[in-house]
Scaffold this active site. Sequence first.
Site, PDB file in Angstrom:
ATOM      1  N   ARG A 213     -31.621  27.637  58.981  1.00  0.00           N
ATOM      2  CA  ARG A 213     -31.536  26.367  58.259  1.00  0.00           C
ATOM      3  C   ARG A 213     -30.186  25.733  58.552  1.00  0.00           C
ATOM      4  NH1 ARG A 213     -35.111  27.273  52.812  1.00  0.00           N
ATOM      5  NH2 ARG A 213     -36.833  28.173  53.974  1.00  0.00           N
ATOM      6  N   GLU A 215     -28.489  23.562  57.117  1.00  0.00           N
ATOM      7  CA  GLU A 215     -27.787  22.923  55.996  1.00  0.00           C
ATOM      8  C   GLU A 215     -26.291  23.038  56.221  1.00  0.00           C
ATOM      9  OE1 GLU A 215     -31.283  24.250  52.993  1.00  0.00           O
ATOM     10  OE2 GLU A 215     -30.029  25.602  54.152  1.00  0.00           O
ATOM     11  N   ARG A 221     -24.108  31.351  48.202  1.00  0.00           N
ATOM     12  CA  ARG A 221     -25.512  31.762  48.100  1.00  0.00           C
ATOM     13  C   ARG A 221     -26.375  31.316  49.280  1.00  0.00           C
ATOM     14  NH1 ARG A 221     -28.558  28.814  43.591  1.00  0.00           N
ATOM     15  NH2 ARG A 221     -27.419  30.109  42.121  1.00  0.00           N
ATOM     16  N   HIS A 222     -25.761  30.619  50.252  1.00  0.00           N
ATOM     17  CA  HIS A 222     -26.530  30.146  51.412  1.00  0.00           C
ATOM     18  C   HIS A 222     -26.003  30.712  52.720  1.00  0.00           C
ATOM     19  CE1 HIS A 222     -27.497  26.949  48.484  1.00  0.00           C
ATOM     20  NE2 HIS A 222     -28.666  26.981  49.084  1.00  0.00           N
ATOM     21  N   GLU A 351     -32.007  32.212  42.207  1.00  0.00           N
ATOM     22  CA  GLU A 351     -33.373  32.122  42.739  1.00  0.00           C
ATOM     23  C   GLU A 351     -33.505  33.121  43.890  1.00  0.00           C
ATOM     24  OE1 GLU A 351     -34.694  28.273  44.539  1.00  0.00           O
ATOM     25  OE2 GLU A 351     -35.519  29.678  45.999  1.00  0.00           O
ATOM     26  N   SER A 354     -39.522  31.748  46.187  1.00  0.00           N
ATOM     27  CA  SER A 354     -40.346  30.625  45.741  1.00  0.00           C
ATOM     28  C   SER A 354     -41.677  30.686  46.456  1.00  0.00           C
ATOM     29  CB  SER A 354     -39.634  29.301  45.939  1.00  0.00           C
ATOM     30  OG  SER A 354     -39.554  29.018  47.299  1.00  0.00           O
ATOM     31  N   ARG A 402     -30.560  37.189  49.755  1.00  0.00           N
ATOM     32  CA  ARG A 402     -30.455  36.678  48.381  1.00  0.00           C
ATOM     33  C   ARG A 402     -30.852  37.762  47.386  1.00  0.00           C
ATOM     34  NH1 ARG A 402     -31.187  31.389  46.468  1.00  0.00           N
ATOM     35  NH2 ARG A 402     -30.138  30.385  48.210  1.00  0.00           N
TER      36      ARG A 402
HETATM   37  P1  AMO Z   1     -37.545  28.616  50.074  1.00  0.00           P
HETATM   38  O1  AMO Z   1     -36.977  27.539  50.907  1.00  0.00           O
HETATM   39  O2  AMO Z   1     -37.347  28.514  48.590  1.00  0.00           O
HETATM   40  O3  AMO Z   1     -39.132  28.693  50.292  1.00  0.00           O
HETATM   41  O4  AMO Z   1     -37.013  30.008  50.581  1.00  0.00           O
HETATM   42  C1  AMO Z   1     -37.502  31.230  50.060  1.00  0.00           C
HETATM   43  C2  AMO Z   1     -36.357  32.129  49.629  1.00  0.00           C
HETATM   44  O5  AMO Z   1     -35.491  32.348  50.745  1.00  0.00           O
HETATM   45  C3  AMO Z   1     -34.137  32.410  50.305  1.00  0.00           C
HETATM   46  N1  AMO Z   1     -33.350  31.347  50.958  1.00  0.00           N
HETATM   47  C4  AMO Z   1     -32.108  31.509  51.471  1.00  0.00           C
HETATM   48  N2  AMO Z   1     -31.314  32.565  51.528  1.00  0.00           N
HETATM   49  C5  AMO Z   1     -30.105  32.410  52.122  1.00  0.00           C
HETATM   50  N3  AMO Z   1     -29.666  31.251  52.647  1.00  0.00           N
HETATM   51  C6  AMO Z   1     -30.442  30.148  52.614  1.00  0.00           C
HETATM   52  N4  AMO Z   1     -30.000  29.018  53.158  1.00  0.00           N
HETATM   53  C7  AMO Z   1     -31.737  30.238  52.010  1.00  0.00           C
HETATM   54  N5  AMO Z   1     -32.744  29.384  51.802  1.00  0.00           N
HETATM   55  C8  AMO Z   1     -33.710  30.068  51.180  1.00  0.00           C
HETATM   56  C9  AMO Z   1     -34.162  32.257  48.799  1.00  0.00           C
HETATM   57  C10 AMO Z   1     -35.458  31.515  48.569  1.00  0.00           C
HETATM   58  O6  AMO Z   1     -35.989  31.729  47.277  1.00  0.00           O
HETATM   59  N6  AMO Z   1     -41.841  28.664  52.651  1.00  0.00           N
HETATM   60  C11 AMO Z   1     -41.260  28.770  51.344  1.00  0.00           C
HETATM   61  C12 AMO Z   1     -41.746  29.998  50.610  1.00  0.00           C
HETATM   62  C13 AMO Z   1     -43.204  29.996  50.245  1.00  0.00           C
HETATM   63  O7  AMO Z   1     -43.641  29.026  49.607  1.00  0.00           O
HETATM   64  O8  AMO Z   1     -43.912  30.968  50.560  1.00  0.00           O
HETATM   65  C14 AMO Z   1     -39.755  28.807  51.488  1.00  0.00           C
HETATM   66  O9  AMO Z   1     -39.201  29.026  52.543  1.00  0.00           O
HETATM   67  O10 AMO Z   1     -34.256  33.549  48.214  1.00  0.00           O
END
Ligand code: AMO
Length: 428
Positions: A213, A215, A221-222, A351, A354, A402
Amino acid sequence: MKNKRVYVNEIKKGPVFLQGWVHELRDLAKVKFILLRDVSGIIQCVVKDKKLFKDFSKLTLESVVAVKGKVNAAKIKSPEVTRKEIEIEITNIDIINKAEQLPILVVEKDKTIKTDLSKRLDYRSLDIRKQKVKAIFYIQSEIVHTFREFFKKNKFVEIQTPCIIASASEGGTALFPVQYFEKKAFLAQSPQLYKQLAAISFEKVTCVVPVWRAEKHNTVRHLNESRQMDMEMAFADDFDVMKYLEACIQFMISEVNKNCKKELELLSLKLKIPKAKYLSYDETIKLLQKNKSKTKQGEDLAPEDEKILYKLYPDTIIFVHSWPNKLKPFYIWPKDKKVSAGFDALYGGIEISSGGQRVHVPEILIKRLKEQRLNPANFKHYIDSFRFGAPYHSGWSIGLERFTMALLGLDNIREGCLFPRDRERLTP
Ligand code: AMO
């Protein structure tokens, strides 16, 4: 003949041949000590023979050595030593690879000299020799292993999804572009669309995959590269798969408790098997407002909100379900004009997962894409796949790092990632 190596925790009686790292050195006038570390533990080795003092003087911390010696009974007090009842009286030392001056210490005795995280990550291969840091990754390995075991027991098939994709699945902004011959492609942000396409044929699928990602934010947390542990199931709604998430997390934690006792002790952790609490988005916002949150209906939860919920429900997986359609991605099923079948799961104040029920009807999918200002033409293959008999289906994803962070109470997600990729870091 080649010497047969014995691991520290397997030593019975001598003579023995050990290989490992110099964990600590103690140089007294008449006798010298080496704490030798291997994958299984740490043992005290004594050098009494004057002929070996010269070899001893060449040793440095973290040098890799092979030693021969006799096993003697002992009563070691040092808390780090794992074989307290014996020590090795060395008869021969070979330096396999001498370590240069260490940029960071592996044994940090004095609490005031804690190296900061950024420097530790610069020298990560040394950092992960620390017993406590190692413990994090042994536990993470157990998490991934038990995740797979849980779904194998439940008769899911583990699938492999592509890491190079043609269009976004989690919103248009956070993609890393890749030049794919003459076409523009992206690194996958999630296995989302592909796990759905597999679930409408296999019914029950799971996968553990890296995601990227782009971002730009740099938070605790990211990460820009992380690992997701996903499931997707046909003929299941959002509540059916939340039950799977609850059971899966409880199983993973009970297995960590059972199989990582030493690591949990090193980290001074006692893990409770969490209960589950189900709250609708509306209920959650009302509850938060009662507890002084400024978050309004129609807004995403802020990190502070997750902390408030954690205080209200400690040792609990909090499922926040029935989110507004506009706060969930295009692939989430709209239950009605306002409310979706999407959910988030919070644990340890953050979180961790999701998911939701998905849109399995092409016309509704096209409408949802347009509502989110995405071009259905870019999703043609995905949409068309639902034209040939697609059951309703649901799933979720747990972020591995996470979850590690939440489970072990780590301050920074990077602590739970072996070689983190973030806004600034691309090496090591
Ligand atoms: P989402 O974007 O909420 O959902 O991602 C799912 C879980 O992945 C983790 N996460 C991350 N961990 C670290 N760095 C990040 N940048 C990051 N982004 C997300 C979190 C988050 O809850 N496709 C959907 C899931 C689904 O609906 O099945 C998805 O990717 O723990």
